[in-house]
Scaffold this motif. Structure first.
Motif, PDB file in Angstrom:
ATOM      1  N   ALA B 124       0.807  -1.226   0.000  1.00 12.36           N
ATOM      2  CA  ALA B 124       0.000   0.000   0.000  1.00 12.36           C
ATOM      3  C   ALA B 124       0.840   1.276   0.000  1.00 12.36           C
ATOM      4  O   ALA B 124       0.535   2.211  -0.745  1.00 12.36           O
ATOM      5  CB  ALA B 124      -0.959  -0.015   1.182  1.00 12.36           C
ATOM      6  N   ASP B 128       0.146   3.975  -3.055  1.00 18.49           N
ATOM      7  CA  ASP B 128      -0.544   5.216  -2.716  1.00 18.49           C
ATOM      8  C   ASP B 128       0.522   6.196  -2.247  1.00 18.49           C
ATOM      9  O   ASP B 128       0.752   6.381  -1.069  1.00 18.49           O
ATOM     10  CB  ASP B 128      -1.563   4.891  -1.604  1.00 18.49           C
ATOM     11  N   ARG B 129       1.227   6.798  -3.219  1.00 23.15           N
ATOM     12  CA  ARG B 129       2.455   7.522  -2.883  1.00 23.15           C
ATOM     13  C   ARG B 129       2.281   9.009  -2.666  1.00 23.15           C
ATOM     14  O   ARG B 129       3.212   9.666  -2.225  1.00 23.15           O
ATOM     15  CB  ARG B 129       3.485   7.336  -4.005  1.00 23.15           C
ATOM     16  N   SER B 130       1.106   9.542  -2.994  1.00 24.31           N
ATOM     17  CA  SER B 130       0.942  10.992  -2.853  1.00 24.31           C
ATOM     18  C   SER B 130       1.102  11.373  -1.381  1.00 24.31           C
ATOM     19  O   SER B 130       0.816  10.573  -0.502  1.00 24.31           O
ATOM     20  CB  SER B 130      -0.447  11.396  -3.322  1.00 24.31           C
ATOM     21  N   PRO B 131       1.592  12.571  -1.112  1.00 24.07           N
ATOM     22  CA  PRO B 131       1.748  12.955   0.296  1.00 24.07           C
ATOM     23  C   PRO B 131       0.403  13.215   0.977  1.00 24.07           C
ATOM     24  O   PRO B 131       0.366  13.394   2.202  1.00 24.07           O
ATOM     25  CB  PRO B 131       2.602  14.225   0.219  1.00 24.07           C
ATOM     26  N   GLU B 132      -0.674  13.226   0.209  1.00 27.94           N
ATOM     27  CA  GLU B 132      -1.993  13.510   0.774  1.00 27.94           C
ATOM     28  C   GLU B 132      -2.409  12.407   1.747  1.00 27.94           C
ATOM     29  O   GLU B 132      -2.282  11.236   1.436  1.00 27.94           O
ATOM     30  CB  GLU B 132      -3.010  13.592  -0.371  1.00 27.94           C
ATOM     31  N   ARG B 133      -2.900  12.786   2.932  1.00 25.98           N
ATOM     32  CA  ARG B 133      -3.236  11.778   3.924  1.00 25.98           C
ATOM     33  C   ARG B 133      -4.718  11.676   4.220  1.00 25.98           C
ATOM     34  O   ARG B 133      -5.176  10.664   4.754  1.00 25.98           O
ATOM     35  CB  ARG B 133      -2.458  12.045   5.222  1.00 25.98           C
ATOM     36  N   ARG B 134      -5.508  12.705   3.908  1.00 25.29           N
ATOM     37  CA  ARG B 134      -6.933  12.624   4.235  1.00 25.29           C
ATOM     38  C   ARG B 134      -7.621  11.569   3.385  1.00 25.29           C
ATOM     39  O   ARG B 134      -7.428  11.530   2.174  1.00 25.29           O
ATOM     40  CB  ARG B 134      -7.622  13.970   3.979  1.00 25.29           C
ATOM     41  N   PRO B 135      -8.448  10.709   4.025  1.00 27.94           N
ATOM     42  CA  PRO B 135      -9.109   9.654   3.247  1.00 27.94           C
ATOM     43  C   PRO B 135      -9.955  10.209   2.111  1.00 27.94           C
ATOM     44  O   PRO B 135     -10.017   9.613   1.036  1.00 27.94           O
ATOM     45  CB  PRO B 135      -9.971   8.920   4.271  1.00 27.94           C
ATOM     46  N   ARG B 138      -7.986  10.719  -1.108  1.00 24.69           N
ATOM     47  CA  ARG B 138      -7.376   9.563  -1.779  1.00 24.69           C
ATOM     48  C   ARG B 138      -8.492   8.590  -2.085  1.00 24.69           C
ATOM     49  O   ARG B 138      -8.600   7.545  -1.444  1.00 24.69           O
ATOM     50  CB  ARG B 138      -6.325   8.866  -0.920  1.00 24.69           C
ATOM     51  N   ALA B 141      -7.766   4.615  -2.828  1.00 21.74           N
ATOM     52  CA  ALA B 141      -7.356   3.815  -1.668  1.00 21.74           C
ATOM     53  C   ALA B 141      -8.528   3.629  -0.708  1.00 21.74           C
ATOM     54  O   ALA B 141      -8.808   2.517  -0.241  1.00 21.74           O
ATOM     55  CB  ALA B 141      -6.193   4.506  -0.950  1.00 21.74           C
ATOM     56  N   THR B 142      -9.242   4.728  -0.422  1.00 22.64           N
ATOM     57  CA  THR B 142     -10.348   4.657   0.527  1.00 22.64           C
ATOM     58  C   THR B 142     -11.432   3.722   0.016  1.00 22.64           C
ATOM     59  O   THR B 142     -11.928   2.864   0.754  1.00 22.64           O
ATOM     60  CB  THR B 142     -10.913   6.061   0.766  1.00 22.64           C
ATOM     61  N   MET B 145     -10.377   0.013   0.166  1.00 20.76           N
ATOM     62  CA  MET B 145     -10.382  -0.540   1.524  1.00 20.76           C
ATOM     63  C   MET B 145     -11.814  -0.738   2.019  1.00 20.76           C
ATOM     64  O   MET B 145     -12.127  -1.760   2.621  1.00 20.76           O
ATOM     65  CB  MET B 145      -9.594   0.374   2.468  1.00 20.76           C
TER      66      MET B 145
END
Lengths: 222, 263
Positions: B124, B128-135, B138, B141-142, B145
């Motif tokens: 993972a 999912d390499r972007s520095p963005e962390r908010r679900p 992204r 990825a969200t 999952m």
């Protein structure tokens, strides 16, 4: 106390170790006392807490458990029905197995949805996934040990499924079963794997998990 | 907590390390850069973690004490062909997945699908390499999952439902083994059996009737009484026919013990 500490510190340079274990700041965004919603950050700690319960209760279970097909069931039954508090210790180990998986799954979802696995913490995510696999292995091997029908047939089916994997399947099956059938050799192997191999691996991975998090710190707020 | 070392010169390391000296340390970002109040891990934060753990522990011990860990009444019997196997609940979704896949493509269920998702999970951070962390920022990825979690829940639910249906089917399909000993043993009441099968001749009070002798003051063992119940007997007042009471050997024994206990 201070003199003992100074004596040890002079020889072992304890301060950095003490800082990593205990004397570091914890940010507000993971502190449930400041934001109740921060309880999601407790799942990792609760997973570790339950693993400690599993290790301790498991150590006490081995005082009574006998890993052979004649006595395994009877020793569990004796522990469950005769030994003082035996059913509580076995209950902790039985339910704890499920609770570890629930807590670990919640911890994983928290890390995933907060994107905490991103640079620089990629390696710790990988270690965490490996811990998940080891715990599932502990669940699978521990399920056989009471040696009742539920245990026996679940393991039999599980090994039959493993056998269908191309190329390596039959080898994996005969390695785990210790022969062609689920029998005395299987129970001995599952006991060894459950009590020695996987817990050793688990402790190693947990140590890496914790060292990495102290090196890298907790990820910041969203 | 730690006191500063008094005399740095008093500790000397032997210089045989091949690791080059690195001056700048990669310590974690100081949390003073984050907004809000930080507090020391020990003892302040650990105390709060311990309080959370205690709440958890109370709930956990309540579960442990109120629900003893299950253990079946008998040790494993590898020859039992009627047992419906069931893995532990956290493997049920994998088990259920196999049921939707035809036998010839079993590899799909045992290796390919679980393998793909395990690899996605393991890798993972590199997918999912972007520095963005908010679900919410992204979405791929969200969504993936959430899809996996929902699939696991649905598959587990279906596995439990189909296991229950299978068990009910197995219970209906197997003809109740001629008098099921365990099930009826619990409900068997020797007094009722005596009233139904024996009392018409031997009397409700066991003292006998003109048709049959008294059963009080017998000088017989349990096995002898069972033999008489099974095979009948030629006695002083005539013949007791065999098989007046139809039941398992265990029930005959219980009946005999009941008769002999009413002396």
């Amino acid at each position: 106390m201070q003199r003992i500490y100074n004596w040890l510190d002079e020889r072992l340079d304890l301060s950095p170790i003490w800082r990593d274990i205990a004397d570091h700041e914890v940010p507000e965004h993971v502190n449930p006392a400041h934001h109740f919603s921060a309880f999601v950050y407790c799942f990792g700690g609760l997973t570790f807490f339950t693993i400690v319960i599993q290790i301790l209760s498991g150590m006490f279970l081995t005082m009574y458990y006998t890993p052979d097909i004649v006595n395994a069931y009877n020793s569990v039954k004796y522990l469950q029905t005769e030994v003082a508090f035996g059913y509580i210790v076995r209950g902790m180990h039985h339910w704890g197995a499920s609770v570890v998986i629930v807590m670990m799954f919640l911890h994983m979802l928290r890390v995933f949805f907060t994107g905490a696995y991103k640079k620089p913490r990629e390696m710790n995510w990988v270690v965490g996934v490996l811990i998940f696999a080891v715990v599932l292995g502990l669940g699978f091997t521990g399920y056989l040990l009471p040696w009742d029908n539920k245990a026996y047939f679940a393991t039999k089916v599980g090994l039959e499924i493993a056998e269908t994997v191309p190329i390596v399947g039959p080898y994996v099956k005969s390695f785990l079963a210790g022969g062609d059938i689920v029998g005395a050799a299987t129970l001995a192997r599952f006991f060894a794997i459950h009590v020695f191999f996987l817990p050793g691996l688990l402790l190693l991975l947990l140590a890496i998990h914790f060292i990495l998090i102290r090196r890298q710190g907790i990820s910041g707020p969203l | 907590m730690a006191g500063e070392r008094q005399d740095k010169a008093s500790v000397k390391y032997v210089g045989d390390s091949r690791i080059p000296v690195r001056r700048e340390k990669r310590l974690p970002k100081p949390y003073s850069e984050y907004p809000g109040k930080t507090e020391p891990f020990f003892p302040n934060f650990l105390l709060k973690e311990w309080m959370a753990a205690v709440v958890f522990l109370v709930g956990f011990m309540a579960l442990v004490i109120s629900h003893p860990a299950p253990l079946e009444p008998h040790a494993a019997d590898p020859n039992d062909t009627t047992y419906t196997p069931m893995p532990d609940w956290y493997f049920l979704f994998l088990y259920q997945l196999l049921k939707y896949i035809p036998g010839s493509m079993i590899v799909l269920g045992t290796v390919i699908i679980p393998g793909i998702f395990s690899l996605l999970l393991l890798l993972a951070p590199w997918l999912d390499r972007s520095p963005e962390r908010r679900p919410s920022r992204r979405p791929v990825a969200t969504a993936l999952m959430l899809f996996v979690v929902a699939s696991i829940v649905v598959l587990t639910y279906q596995a439990v439902a189909s296991h229950k249906a299978q068990q009910a089917e197995a219970a209906a399909a197997t003809p109740p083994p001629p008098p099921p000993p365990a099930a009826e043993g619990a409900a068997f009441d020797p007094e009722q059996a005596f009233i139904a099968s024996c009392a018409s001749c031997h009397g409700q009070d066991l003292k006998g009737t003109p048709a049959a002798p008294s059963l009080v003051g017998l000088n017989l063992s349990v096995d002898e009484v069972v033999d008489i119940i099974t095979n009948g007997r030629k006695g002083s007042m005539g013949v007791m026919p065999p098989g007046m009471f139809q039941g398992t050997d265990e029930q005959k024994k219980q009946l005999a013990e009941w008769v002999l206990s009413h002396q």
